[in-house]
Design a protein around this motif. Sequence first.
Motif, PDB file in Angstrom:
ATOM      1  N   ALA A 150      34.586  40.031  37.870  1.00 39.02           N
ATOM      2  CA  ALA A 150      35.986  40.066  38.295  1.00 39.02           C
ATOM      3  C   ALA A 150      36.208  41.117  39.372  1.00 39.02           C
ATOM      4  CB  ALA A 150      36.888  40.323  37.090  1.00 39.02           C
ATOM      5  N   VAL A 151      35.572  42.273  39.226  1.00 34.26           N
ATOM      6  CA  VAL A 151      35.701  43.329  40.246  1.00 34.26           C
ATOM      7  C   VAL A 151      35.089  42.850  41.561  1.00 34.26           C
ATOM      8  CG1 VAL A 151      34.919  45.643  40.867  1.00 34.26           C
ATOM      9  CG2 VAL A 151      35.825  45.201  38.570  1.00 34.26           C
ATOM     10  N   VAL A 291      41.839  43.856  29.643  1.00 33.08           N
ATOM     11  CA  VAL A 291      41.079  44.898  30.317  1.00 33.08           C
ATOM     12  C   VAL A 291      40.436  44.352  31.591  1.00 33.08           C
ATOM     13  CG1 VAL A 291      39.065  46.421  30.125  1.00 33.08           C
ATOM     14  CG2 VAL A 291      40.657  46.185  28.204  1.00 33.08           C
ATOM     15  N   ILE A 292      39.937  43.118  31.528  1.00 34.54           N
ATOM     16  CA  ILE A 292      39.291  42.509  32.698  1.00 34.54           C
ATOM     17  C   ILE A 292      40.316  42.272  33.802  1.00 34.54           C
ATOM     18  CG2 ILE A 292      38.118  40.433  33.521  1.00 34.54           C
ATOM     19  CD1 ILE A 292      36.823  40.267  30.704  1.00 34.54           C
ATOM     20  N   HIS A 297      42.800  43.877  38.949  1.00 31.24           N
ATOM     21  CA  HIS A 297      44.001  44.331  39.652  1.00 31.24           C
ATOM     22  C   HIS A 297      43.763  45.676  40.330  1.00 31.24           C
ATOM     23  CE1 HIS A 297      47.963  46.411  39.813  1.00 31.24           C
ATOM     24  NE2 HIS A 297      48.339  45.252  40.332  1.00 31.24           N
ATOM     25  N   ALA A 298      43.086  46.585  39.638  1.00 35.28           N
ATOM     26  CA  ALA A 298      42.787  47.884  40.239  1.00 35.28           C
ATOM     27  C   ALA A 298      41.870  47.736  41.446  1.00 35.28           C
ATOM     28  CB  ALA A 298      42.147  48.806  39.196  1.00 35.28           C
ATOM     29  N   ALA A 299      40.912  46.802  41.349  1.00 36.25           N
ATOM     30  CA  ALA A 299      40.014  46.571  42.479  1.00 36.25           C
ATOM     31  C   ALA A 299      40.767  45.975  43.665  1.00 36.25           C
ATOM     32  CB  ALA A 299      38.861  45.659  42.063  1.00 36.25           C
ATOM     33  N   LEU A 300      41.729  45.095  43.404  1.00 38.76           N
ATOM     34  CA  LEU A 300      42.562  44.573  44.491  1.00 38.76           C
ATOM     35  C   LEU A 300      43.258  45.713  45.224  1.00 38.76           C
ATOM     36  CD1 LEU A 300      44.434  41.439  43.046  1.00 38.76           C
ATOM     37  CD2 LEU A 300      42.567  41.449  44.708  1.00 38.76           C
ATOM     38  N   ASP A 307      52.342  45.806  46.552  1.00 36.40           N
ATOM     39  CA  ASP A 307      53.446  44.953  46.101  1.00 36.40           C
ATOM     40  C   ASP A 307      52.958  43.821  45.202  1.00 36.40           C
ATOM     41  OD1 ASP A 307      55.218  46.488  47.608  1.00 36.40           O
ATOM     42  OD2 ASP A 307      54.903  45.263  49.396  1.00 36.40           O
ATOM     43  N   TYR A 308      51.958  44.102  44.374  1.00 27.19           N
ATOM     44  CA  TYR A 308      51.453  43.134  43.409  1.00 27.19           C
ATOM     45  C   TYR A 308      51.143  43.912  42.140  1.00 27.19           C
ATOM     46  CZ  TYR A 308      48.648  39.206  41.561  1.00 27.19           C
ATOM     47  OH  TYR A 308      48.148  38.161  40.804  1.00 27.19           O
ATOM     48  N   ASP A 309      52.120  43.936  41.225  1.00 25.90           N
ATOM     49  CA  ASP A 309      51.941  44.781  40.054  1.00 25.90           C
ATOM     50  C   ASP A 309      51.107  44.083  38.990  1.00 25.90           C
ATOM     51  OD1 ASP A 309      53.684  43.066  38.545  1.00 25.90           O
ATOM     52  OD2 ASP A 309      55.407  44.158  39.329  1.00 25.90           O
TER      53      ASP A 309
END
Length: 368
Positions: A150-151, A291-292, A297-300, A307-309
Motif C-alpha cells: 500500500a505504501v 492501519v494499512i 494516507h500518510a505516504a500520499l 486537502d485529503y483527510d
Amino acid sequence: MSPTTPTSPATPATPAAPIVTEPEELTAAWLSAALGAPVRRVEREQVGTGQMGTCYRLRVEGDPALPATVLVKLPAADPASRALVIGAYAIELRFYREISPTVAVAVPTVHHQAIDLETGAFTLVMQDLAPAVQGDQVAGCTPEQARAAAVNLAGLHGPRWCDPSLSDIEGLAIQGPEDAALLAEFYGPALEIFLDGLGDLLEPATVETLRQTLDLAERWTLARGERFGLVHGDYRLDNLMFAPGLDGPDGPDVVTALDWQTLSLGLPARDLAYLVGTGLVPEDRRAHEEVIVAAYHAALASHGVVDYDLATAWEDYRFAMMQGPLVAVFGCAYGTRTERGDAMFAAMVNRSCAAIRDLGTLGLVAAS
C-alpha cells in the motif's frame, strides 16, 4: 530450461534492435543490439503463464557490464489475439517510457522496448528482480506485506494526484457515461458465466453479494470523479514482487509492481481496496485494514497530496471495494480457464465480497 542458443560471434551494439515476437528470436545477436553491449550466449526459460503474452528469463553471458539475467515480455502468439489488446500493450510500454519517471512507485528497470502499433507486435526487456518473490494470490499475504504494498502504491497515486495533464497522455481517459453503460451491459452476462463456472468454489454469501452489485456497477463507475489519478487496475499479489528490506527479516518488504497493461484514470482508492480486499483473508483484513489505510494516507501526504483527510481516504477505500468482484468476474469470464485461475478468482471474490459486506460498500454506492 530450453537448449542453449548456439554460440555466435559477439554482435556490435546497434542503435535499435528489431521487434521480435517468438522466443527463438531471442538470440545473442539480437540481445547484443537490445542491450547495447556484446552478448556471447543466451539461455532462456519461460516464466509464468500469462494470458495476454509470454515472459522469458534470459541468462546472459558476455560483456561484464551486462546483467546476468533479464526478463523479456512478448505478445500473444496469435496475431489475431494481439490485435484485440494493442491498447493494453501500448499503455504498458508508454507507462515505462513516459509515466514511470514522473511517479515514485517501484518498478523494474527497462533495458529495451519497441512496439508496432498496427499489429501489436512488441518486445519489452526488463530487469530481473530475482531473488525477490512473486506474491501468491491464492495463498494471500501477511498484513505487513499488504501495508508495504500500500505504501508503494501511494508512490503511483501521490505524485500526480488529480493532475489534469494525465488526460493528455494517449490511452488514458477518465471513464464517462458511455463507458459506464457499456460496462454495466456486459457485467450481467459475465457474472452468469462466472457463477456457472465457479459456483462450487463460492460461498453462498458471496453469490448473494455479487448479484447485489449488478444494479450498482454503472453508478459505481461514475461516482467520485472529483478525485482521480493513475490507477494500476490490477494491483494484486500475483503482480507484485516482494524482497526483504534493508531492516532485515523483521522490517518491511521492498515491493515492486509489474504488469501495467490495465493502467487507467480513476478513483485512486480502487487500487488500494483491490489490494487489501483480495489479498488478505477476512480475519486479517478486519484486524489490520485501518492501519494499512492510514499508512497509505500518510505516504500520499509525503508525496505532496493535500486537502485529503484520513476520514475521506477511509470512505473512498470502503466505496472502492467493488473493484475486486468487477475485475475478477470479467477476468474469469473472458479469460482462459485454468485450475489455478479458478482458485485464484474464487479467493479474490470470496475475500472482497466479505469486505463489501463488512464495510457497507453497497450502501455507500447506492447513496452516491
